[in-house]
Design a protein around this motif. Structure first.
Motif, short mmCIF file in Angstrom:
data_model
loop_
_atom_site.label_atom_id
_atom_site.label_comp_id
_atom_site.label_asym_id
_atom_site.label_seq_id
_atom_site.Cartn_x
_atom_site.Cartn_y
_atom_site.Cartn_z
N TYR A 169 0.87 -1.19 0.00
CA TYR A 169 0.00 0.00 0.00
C TYR A 169 0.90 1.23 0.00
O TYR A 169 1.92 1.25 0.69
CB TYR A 169 -0.82 0.10 1.29
CG TYR A 169 -1.85 -0.95 1.56
CD1 TYR A 169 -1.80 -1.68 2.76
CD2 TYR A 169 -2.91 -1.20 0.70
CE1 TYR A 169 -2.77 -2.63 3.06
CE2 TYR A 169 -3.88 -2.15 1.00
CZ TYR A 169 -3.79 -2.87 2.18
OH TYR A 169 -4.74 -3.81 2.49
N ASN A 174 -8.06 5.67 -8.26
CA ASN A 174 -8.30 4.40 -8.94
C ASN A 174 -9.05 4.70 -10.24
O ASN A 174 -10.24 4.45 -10.35
CB ASN A 174 -9.12 3.52 -7.99
CG ASN A 174 -9.40 2.14 -8.54
OD1 ASN A 174 -8.61 1.59 -9.29
ND2 ASN A 174 -10.54 1.59 -8.16
N HIS A 207 -5.45 -0.59 -15.96
CA HIS A 207 -4.53 -0.28 -14.86
C HIS A 207 -5.15 0.65 -13.82
O HIS A 207 -4.60 0.79 -12.73
CB HIS A 207 -3.23 0.35 -15.39
CG HIS A 207 -2.19 -0.66 -15.76
ND1 HIS A 207 -1.80 -0.90 -17.05
CD2 HIS A 207 -1.47 -1.52 -14.99
CE1 HIS A 207 -0.86 -1.85 -17.06
NE2 HIS A 207 -0.65 -2.23 -15.84
N ARG A 208 -6.29 1.26 -14.18
CA ARG A 208 -6.98 2.13 -13.23
C ARG A 208 -6.07 3.18 -12.62
O ARG A 208 -5.89 3.27 -11.39
CB ARG A 208 -7.65 1.31 -12.09
CG ARG A 208 -8.40 0.03 -12.46
CD ARG A 208 -9.37 0.11 -13.62
NE ARG A 208 -10.58 0.84 -13.33
CZ ARG A 208 -10.88 2.05 -13.82
NH1 ARG A 208 -10.10 2.64 -14.69
NH2 ARG A 208 -12.01 2.63 -13.47
N CYS A 259 -5.62 2.80 -0.65
CA CYS A 259 -4.82 3.55 -1.63
C CYS A 259 -5.18 3.09 -3.04
O CYS A 259 -5.73 2.01 -3.22
CB CYS A 259 -3.32 3.38 -1.38
SG CYS A 259 -2.65 1.77 -1.88
N PRO A 260 -4.86 3.90 -4.05
CA PRO A 260 -5.11 3.49 -5.43
C PRO A 260 -4.10 2.40 -5.83
O PRO A 260 -3.02 2.30 -5.23
CB PRO A 260 -4.88 4.77 -6.25
CG PRO A 260 -4.59 5.86 -5.28
CD PRO A 260 -4.23 5.25 -3.98
N PRO A 261 -4.43 1.60 -6.86
CA PRO A 261 -3.52 0.53 -7.29
C PRO A 261 -2.15 1.12 -7.61
O PRO A 261 -2.04 2.10 -8.34
CB PRO A 261 -4.18 -0.03 -8.55
CG PRO A 261 -5.58 0.43 -8.51
CD PRO A 261 -5.61 1.69 -7.71
N VAL A 262 -1.12 0.50 -7.04
CA VAL A 262 0.21 1.14 -7.10
C VAL A 262 0.83 1.08 -8.49
O VAL A 262 1.46 2.04 -8.93
CB VAL A 262 1.13 0.53 -6.02
CG1 VAL A 262 2.54 1.12 -6.10
CG2 VAL A 262 0.54 0.83 -4.64
N ILE A 263 0.66 -0.04 -9.21
CA ILE A 263 1.22 -0.07 -10.55
C ILE A 263 0.50 0.98 -11.42
O ILE A 263 1.12 1.61 -12.28
CB ILE A 263 1.19 -1.51 -11.14
CG1 ILE A 263 2.01 -1.60 -12.43
CG2 ILE A 263 -0.21 -1.95 -11.42
CD1 ILE A 263 3.48 -1.81 -12.22
#
Lengths: 487, 487
Positions: free
Chosen positions: A119, A153, A316-317, A343-347
């Motif tokens: 995260y 996201n 990938h959002r 948290c938003p998706p890290v990739i």
């Protein structure tokens, strides 16, 4: 009660009525039917169908339709996913075509996030937000701070956050352009807040008109609505129209005078064929500079996304919004809200960083990046125009020259017999037309009623993402037959 | 009004009051302060601090604390991000340590999703959902269908979806264990619905007691609450406790009798030290088999995630829920709700697939997978026990043997002077203790008040993820000094 209740707890009448009320046509009944056709064809059971491929022209999803990702982005992403590869730099550069800037970027991003499996901070990794701020500064010529940047996201999640924050009670009203991308109306349904529609000007290439806005505002106020924000989609979805500077200024002045927040959905900022993209942030700073003290209080939230442009990384959002002029205490509540979902998706955050900070001229990956970018742009423009030309051959179909975004939104005029048949089948006329189109051609679009439209007008939205231009002929042929049937 | 409003539109009093009311302590003030310390140390400005590293023990975020990802997962993910690498299989296998099953899995997943940059179906890619269904069948010995599987943006998003669907009005009540992971109470705040707390039994290793549940239910009904669901976190967060079969059965029978949906948050299902994990799905099917016809109407939603277990891929936001026994028309509304935010992150969906379908014995990557899995498990257990032993050396601190999850939730007993001082500073006593802990040791935990606790009891939750066991000594030393100060 002692033998237990034997019926279900949940039914349509007792679940959240606001979800019941919400409509989101982009993935509605028509899309579901097209997926059924697709599955049928995939199983080899489609011999009775008059088409052999389904074309998903309902959704801005480039990589589902064969658009290739930007090589640099995916090379870096592969290293982020498997940092162990960085122990084999020679292999990467000598055998796998990874240039030195790919490796450098992966190292920088790994410093920013530590691991794409961890995260990040709820607002997103600070180093990535710093890159976003620098992009905004370069783009607009005005300062931006990473503290005001909120990675999200996808932009959709940012819209959700902003509307959740602003909608305080059922009387809260949010101004929404008609036609609009139905995320806005659907989310306002779920929030049990009021949509305050303002009509875009079809006769003037879907321009944004201050008259329209003030008419809508006054009507809402008279109805007791507490109008708190105005959403502007620029470039437009579904229309593609880019607001010229004076129109943006007019919206900002309106917002300042009436006391409404401006929400600028700018996800198509690099999809522009006609006109130019001017960011609301830049226009705001220009206005504040030209008339000091008068417009300093304006609150603006601007959104961007990795799903659109030439990047097209929908899955990938990745996205962000910048909060300009918000009270710190309000920003803290925004922070709290987003922290609940961690948290938003890290990739996806990393893809945002590369979108705003792509290879620069002189860097090893620049040439390929530029070539891919320009090729995608040219392809989009070519297909947009092919569709535009096809529409010219369709009776009663009127469409402006492609202005931008990933969509065309032609007006259709249907014969009375068709409208009657639609009514018989319990459908809006443009919905009916679109179902017939799907059944005849395998092409799935979205009926104009899904976006909102002036009473008595009919439209549909199609993307111009599907490869090739053959499928546009299917539409022309279908339309001929449709008109022959119902004239 | 003609000269314009010069104050801000949004302030604390007019934004969404439900967001104002929501509390989420896991990323609250204490966590923010710890991040400030971290930033200070990173800039080399921490000479005045009595510690030289900040330990984030507040959040279950393994890969932020040096836990390595599972190699197989990240090798596959690197190929999904850059499918061009598949044109160099020899290089992958000969020089980069990718085994043949890595390559095969990447190809399978690319068939499932086409591209990790494309939106998938809103419910998630069907092929991935099929893998999830097969996992559930293997785990439970009962059939599962991919049609009932909903991939989600982490399990948190699944909880959000379920609560949004079920909470129909302010009187809707959802039963929540105390202590609980505060996603539930925070989301219910935002939905303006009622929390119906049922207390876990601290004296019996935080067991779930039917008495507690029925007491809470009856009280809520008497207050006019429309109780619609009961949430069970199994294994527990923050408690780590696993429900034995008879307790799960009791909950299911209660749900059947009273007519409430069961929401089973099972994200820690592979983090078990004491007892065993029994899925609610299996227990439900066992019950339905043993007493045919009597429990067929039960509605159950079970959630899982890639963030926990040995996988620890928090930043990828992978998760799913299975809907069992829901009416199709209700499932359709769930579908509509999730479609507004388009789809869960696609690479996260792929991580879910690999979590439920890891390398099998005999496959090339199995040996390493198993070694990594077991090493992570052993490390977690070792650190859990090191903490447990440290707590034994802390006066007034009582902690059960580590049962599971990623947390310990010790009870603390503070001297009256400390409680007075806390009051003076406007803090809950355990909050006050945790702030002092952070200031003295750099270790950030979460006060028990953040999870809910019986009146008059005090706790804190710490993870046992941080590497090594040195930092536990910081806690022992701090506690000694704290007690010396306030006794």
């Amino acid at each position: 009660m002692s033998s237990g209740i034997s019926h279900k707890v949940l039914n349509l009448d007792n679940i959240n009525p606001h979800i019941r009320a919400a409509k989101y046509a982009v993935r509605g009944e028509l899309a579901v039917k097209s997926e059924q056709y697709r599955a049928k064809l995939a199983k080899g059971e489609g011999k009775d169908l008059p088409f052999d491929t389904v074309i998903a022209a309902n959704i801005g999803n480039p990589q589902q339709l064969d658009q290739k990702p930007i090589t640099f982005f995916r090379q870096v992403a592969s290293l982020l996913e498997n940092p162990g590869l960085l122990e084999h730099e020679n292999v990467l550069t000598d055998s796998l075509g990874y240039k030195s800037d790919v490796i450098a970027r992966a190292k920088k991003l790994l410093k920013d996030v530590k691991s794409v499996g961890a995260y990040s901070q709820s607002q997103g990794a600070p180093g990535i937000r710093q890159s976003v701020a620098e992009y905004i500064e370069r783009r607009d010529g005005y300062p931006a701070s990473f503290e005001n940047i909120y990675l999200s996201n996808g932009a959709s999640s940012g819209v959700n956050t902003l509307l959740h924050t602003i909608c305080a009670k059922p009387e809260t009203g949010i101004m929404v352009p008609i036609p609009q991308y139905p995320l806005y109306t659907a989310t306002l349904s779920i929030l049990d807040a009021r949509v305050v529609p303002y009509y875009l000007n079809e006769e003037q290439a879907w321009g944004t008109s201050l008259d329209s806005i003030t008419t809508a505002y006054d009507k809402a106020i008279a109805e007791g609505t507490d109008v708190k924000a105005i959403c502007v989609i620029n470039p437009g979805n579904p229309t593609g129209a880019s607001l010229p500077a004076h129109d943006i200024k007019a919206v900002l002045k309106f917002a300042a005078e009436k006391g409404v927040v401006v929400i600028a959905d700018e996800v198509y900022q690099t999809n522009v064929f006609i006109g130019e993209f001017i960011s609301f942030k830049k226009a705001l700073r220009d206005l504040q500079k030209s008339e000091p003290g008068k417009y300093d209080h304006i609150e603006l939230a601007s959104l961007h996304s990795t799903s659109k442009g030439m990047v097209g990384e929908c899955g990938h959002r990745g996205g962000y919004f910048e909060l300009i002029g918000f009270e710190p205490e309000v920003a803290q509540e925004v922070y709290k809200f987003i922290s609940i979902q961690l948290c938003p998706p890290v990739i996806g955050q990393c893809i945002v960083e590369m979108m705003v900070n792509p290879p620069k001229e002189g860097e090893p990956s620049y040439e390929l990046y530029k070539k891919e970018y320009d090729t995608i742009f040219a392809g989009l423009k070519e297909r947009a125009y092919a569709l535009y030309e096809a529409f010219k051959r369709m009776e009663g179909v009127k469409c402006d020259k492609p202005q931008g975004s990933m969509y065309l939104f032609p007006t259709i005029t249907l014969p009375p017999k068709a409208i009657e048949q639609a009514k018989k089948e319990g459908r809006e006329p443009d919905e009916f037309y679109c179902f017939r189109m799907l059944d005849a051609t395998g092409v799935c679009v979205v009926a104009g009623s899904g976006f909102g439209q002036k009473e008595g007008t009919l439209h549909f939205r199609t993307t111009f993402l599907a490869p090739g231009t053959e499928w546009t002929n299917r539409l022309v042929k279908f339309h001929e037959q449709f008109m022959a049937e119902f004239k």
